[in-house]
Design a protein around this motif. Structure first.
Motif, PDB file in Angstrom:
ATOM      1  N   UNK A   1       0.803  -1.221   0.000  1.00 14.55           N
ATOM      2  CA  UNK A   1       0.000   0.000   0.000  1.00 14.55           C
ATOM      3  C   UNK A   1       0.836   1.270   0.000  1.00 14.55           C
ATOM      4  N   UNK A   2       2.123   1.155   0.127  1.00 22.95           N
ATOM      5  CA  UNK A   2       2.998   2.322   0.218  1.00 22.95           C
ATOM      6  C   UNK A   2       3.381   2.814  -1.168  1.00 22.95           C
ATOM      7  N   UNK A   3       3.175   4.106  -1.383  1.00 20.00           N
ATOM      8  CA  UNK A   3       3.538   4.703  -2.676  1.00 20.00           C
ATOM      9  C   UNK A   3       5.006   4.410  -2.964  1.00 20.00           C
ATOM     10  N   UNK A   4       5.313   4.169  -4.210  1.00 23.20           N
ATOM     11  CA  UNK A   4       6.644   3.862  -4.727  1.00 23.20           C
ATOM     12  C   UNK A   4       7.054   2.421  -4.437  1.00 23.20           C
ATOM     13  N   UNK A   5       6.994   1.987  -3.187  1.00 24.39           N
ATOM     14  CA  UNK A   5       7.440   0.643  -2.815  1.00 24.39           C
ATOM     15  C   UNK A   5       6.536  -0.418  -3.440  1.00 24.39           C
ATOM     16  N   UNK A   6       5.247  -0.136  -3.517  1.00 18.56           N
ATOM     17  CA  UNK A   6       4.305  -1.124  -4.053  1.00 18.56           C
ATOM     18  C   UNK A   6       4.601  -1.463  -5.513  1.00 18.56           C
ATOM     19  N   UNK A   7       5.240  -0.548  -6.227  1.00 22.10           N
ATOM     20  CA  UNK A   7       5.608  -0.831  -7.614  1.00 22.10           C
ATOM     21  C   UNK A   7       6.752  -1.832  -7.694  1.00 22.10           C
ATOM     22  N   UNK A   8       7.588  -1.856  -6.659  1.00 23.35           N
ATOM     23  CA  UNK A   8       8.755  -2.736  -6.651  1.00 23.35           C
ATOM     24  C   UNK A   8       8.461  -4.101  -6.056  1.00 23.35           C
ATOM     25  N   UNK A   9       7.580  -4.143  -5.058  1.00 22.49           N
ATOM     26  CA  UNK A   9       7.308  -5.381  -4.336  1.00 22.49           C
ATOM     27  C   UNK A   9       5.805  -5.643  -4.315  1.00 22.49           C
ATOM     28  N   UNK A  10       5.257  -6.211  -5.389  1.00 21.65           N
ATOM     29  CA  UNK A  10       3.837  -6.550  -5.352  1.00 21.65           C
ATOM     30  C   UNK A  10       3.615  -7.755  -4.431  1.00 21.65           C
ATOM     31  N   UNK A  11       3.040  -7.512  -3.284  1.00 17.07           N
ATOM     32  CA  UNK A  11       2.950  -8.533  -2.243  1.00 17.07           C
ATOM     33  C   UNK A  11       1.612  -9.249  -2.209  1.00 17.07           C
ATOM     34  N   UNK A  12       0.678  -8.917  -3.070  1.00 18.94           N
ATOM     35  CA  UNK A  12      -0.654  -9.505  -2.971  1.00 18.94           C
ATOM     36  C   UNK A  12      -0.610 -11.024  -3.134  1.00 18.94           C
ATOM     37  N   UNK A  13       0.274 -11.541  -3.969  1.00 15.72           N
ATOM     38  CA  UNK A  13       0.375 -12.991  -4.146  1.00 15.72           C
ATOM     39  C   UNK A  13       0.775 -13.695  -2.868  1.00 15.72           C
TER      40      UNK A  13
ATOM     41  N   UNK B   1      -1.903  -2.189   5.713  1.00 14.11           N
ATOM     42  CA  UNK B   1      -2.387  -1.495   4.517  1.00 14.11           C
ATOM     43  C   UNK B   1      -2.779  -0.052   4.838  1.00 14.11           C
ATOM     44  N   UNK B   2      -3.461   0.151   5.958  1.00 16.27           N
ATOM     45  CA  UNK B   2      -3.868   1.510   6.336  1.00 16.27           C
ATOM     46  C   UNK B   2      -2.658   2.385   6.634  1.00 16.27           C
ATOM     47  N   UNK B   3      -1.652   1.825   7.292  1.00 21.65           N
ATOM     48  CA  UNK B   3      -0.443   2.609   7.568  1.00 21.65           C
ATOM     49  C   UNK B   3       0.296   2.973   6.277  1.00 21.65           C
ATOM     50  N   UNK B   4       0.325   2.058   5.318  1.00 16.46           N
ATOM     51  CA  UNK B   4       0.947   2.363   4.034  1.00 16.46           C
ATOM     52  C   UNK B   4       0.253   3.525   3.334  1.00 16.46           C
ATOM     53  N   UNK B   5      -1.074   3.514   3.335  1.00 16.89           N
ATOM     54  CA  UNK B   5      -1.809   4.624   2.723  1.00 16.89           C
ATOM     55  C   UNK B   5      -1.655   5.907   3.528  1.00 16.89           C
ATOM     56  N   UNK B   6      -1.586   5.786   4.839  1.00 16.55           N
ATOM     57  CA  UNK B   6      -1.418   6.960   5.693  1.00 16.55           C
ATOM     58  C   UNK B   6      -0.086   7.639   5.375  1.00 16.55           C
ATOM     59  N   UNK B   7       0.977   6.864   5.270  1.00 18.13           N
ATOM     60  CA  UNK B   7       2.297   7.415   4.944  1.00 18.13           C
ATOM     61  C   UNK B   7       2.273   8.027   3.537  1.00 18.13           C
TER      62      UNK B   7
ATOM     63  N   UNK C   1      -2.923  -0.560  -9.912  1.00 21.62           N
ATOM     64  CA  UNK C   1      -2.245   0.681 -10.281  1.00 21.62           C
ATOM     65  C   UNK C   1      -2.719   1.890  -9.466  1.00 21.62           C
ATOM     66  N   UNK C   2      -3.953   1.860  -9.002  1.00 26.15           N
ATOM     67  CA  UNK C   2      -4.471   2.988  -8.221  1.00 26.15           C
ATOM     68  C   UNK C   2      -4.146   2.873  -6.733  1.00 26.15           C
ATOM     69  N   UNK C   3      -3.880   1.652  -6.255  1.00 27.04           N
ATOM     70  CA  UNK C   3      -3.756   1.404  -4.824  1.00 27.04           C
ATOM     71  C   UNK C   3      -2.800   2.383  -4.144  1.00 27.04           C
ATOM     72  N   UNK C   4      -1.636   2.599  -4.710  1.00 26.80           N
ATOM     73  CA  UNK C   4      -0.662   3.477  -4.065  1.00 26.80           C
ATOM     74  C   UNK C   4      -0.764   4.922  -4.540  1.00 26.80           C
ATOM     75  N   UNK C   5      -1.289   5.152  -5.751  1.00 25.20           N
ATOM     76  CA  UNK C   5      -1.322   6.520  -6.262  1.00 25.20           C
ATOM     77  C   UNK C   5      -2.497   7.331  -5.725  1.00 25.20           C
ATOM     78  N   UNK C   6      -3.597   6.688  -5.387  1.00 25.69           N
ATOM     79  CA  UNK C   6      -4.761   7.427  -4.902  1.00 25.69           C
ATOM     80  C   UNK C   6      -4.482   8.104  -3.555  1.00 25.69           C
ATOM     81  N   UNK C   7      -3.918   7.420  -2.543  1.00 26.29           N
ATOM     82  CA  UNK C   7      -3.618   8.125  -1.294  1.00 26.29           C
ATOM     83  C   UNK C   7      -2.585   9.238  -1.482  1.00 26.29           C
ATOM     84  N   UNK C   8      -1.623   9.011  -2.355  1.00 26.20           N
ATOM     85  CA  UNK C   8      -0.633  10.033  -2.660  1.00 26.20           C
ATOM     86  C   UNK C   8      -1.318  11.255  -3.265  1.00 26.20           C
ATOM     87  N   UNK C   9      -2.193  11.031  -4.243  1.00 24.04           N
ATOM     88  CA  UNK C   9      -2.932  12.132  -4.868  1.00 24.04           C
ATOM     89  C   UNK C   9      -3.860  12.805  -3.857  1.00 24.04           C
ATOM     90  N   UNK C  10      -4.473  12.020  -2.988  1.00 24.48           N
ATOM     91  CA  UNK C  10      -5.357  12.600  -1.962  1.00 24.48           C
ATOM     92  C   UNK C  10      -4.576  13.552  -1.056  1.00 24.48           C
TER      93      UNK C  10
END
Length: 176
Positions: A31-43, A70-76, A124-133
């Motif tokens: 859920x953390x912006x930038x990091x989520x692009x490098x480490x997709x952990x959902x699997x 997940x909430x802390x990742x979006x919070x950051x 693709x939106x998971x990390x960018x939406x909190x950043x944009x918010x």
């Protein structure tokens, strides 16, 4: 990445006490912006969810850990966008993918607070939406309420999806 998920699930199967802390870290990174692009952990989260029913791991602490991570990742991510708004677009990887931030902005402006909930479920939106918010200064408390509620639902969905898959495979093996 499939080998990573398999190895992590195998570790959790043998060291069940680590399930909740590992899920918290995976959900945070996912859920953390930038990091989520490098480490997709959902699997890995789905794979750990598959262990819940078959290995006796308790669902509740793992679910709560996933939701909190997940909430802390979006919070950051929100804080980072709020704090560094004018500089975020020049940072890697957004500097290499300039279309991500305008898409996140359009999504947040169109959907408002529900965009946080909706965005949680689309990679693709998971990390960018909190950043944009954060960049566009969405009100803090409505963001956090949507953030924590959606994080708990998202965590449950991934873990239960893995659990259902494991039970279906187990049922198919018994039927053969």
């Amino acid at each position: 990445m499939e080998d990573f998920a398999r190895a992590l699930a195998e570790f959790v199967r043998h060291h069940q006490a680590w399930a909740a802390p590992i899920v918290l870290l995976l959900a945070f990174g996912e859920s953390l912006a930038f990091i989520s692009l490098l480490v997709p952990a959902w699997g890995a989260l789905v794979a750990i969810g598959a262990l819940i029913g078959v290995s006796g791991i308790s669902f509740w602490p793992v679910w709560i850990a996933g939701g909190i991570g997940a909430a802390l990742g979006d919070w950051v991510s929100y804080w980072f966008g709020y704090r560094y708004k004018e500089h975020v677009a020049q940072m890697w990887p957004l500097s290499r993918y300039p279309e991500i931030l305008p898409r996140g902005e359009a999504f947040v402006k169109t959907w408002g607070v529900p965009s946080i909930f909706i965005g949680r479920f689309f990679g693709p939106l998971r990390a960018s939406v909190p950043l944009a918010a954060g960049i566009f200064e969405m009100a803090y408390w409505p963001f956090q309420i949507a953030n924590f509620v959606s994080a708990l639902v998202w965590s449950a969905a991934l873990l239960l999806f893995g659990d259902v898959i494991a039970k279906a495979v187990e049922w198919m093996w018994r039927a053969v």
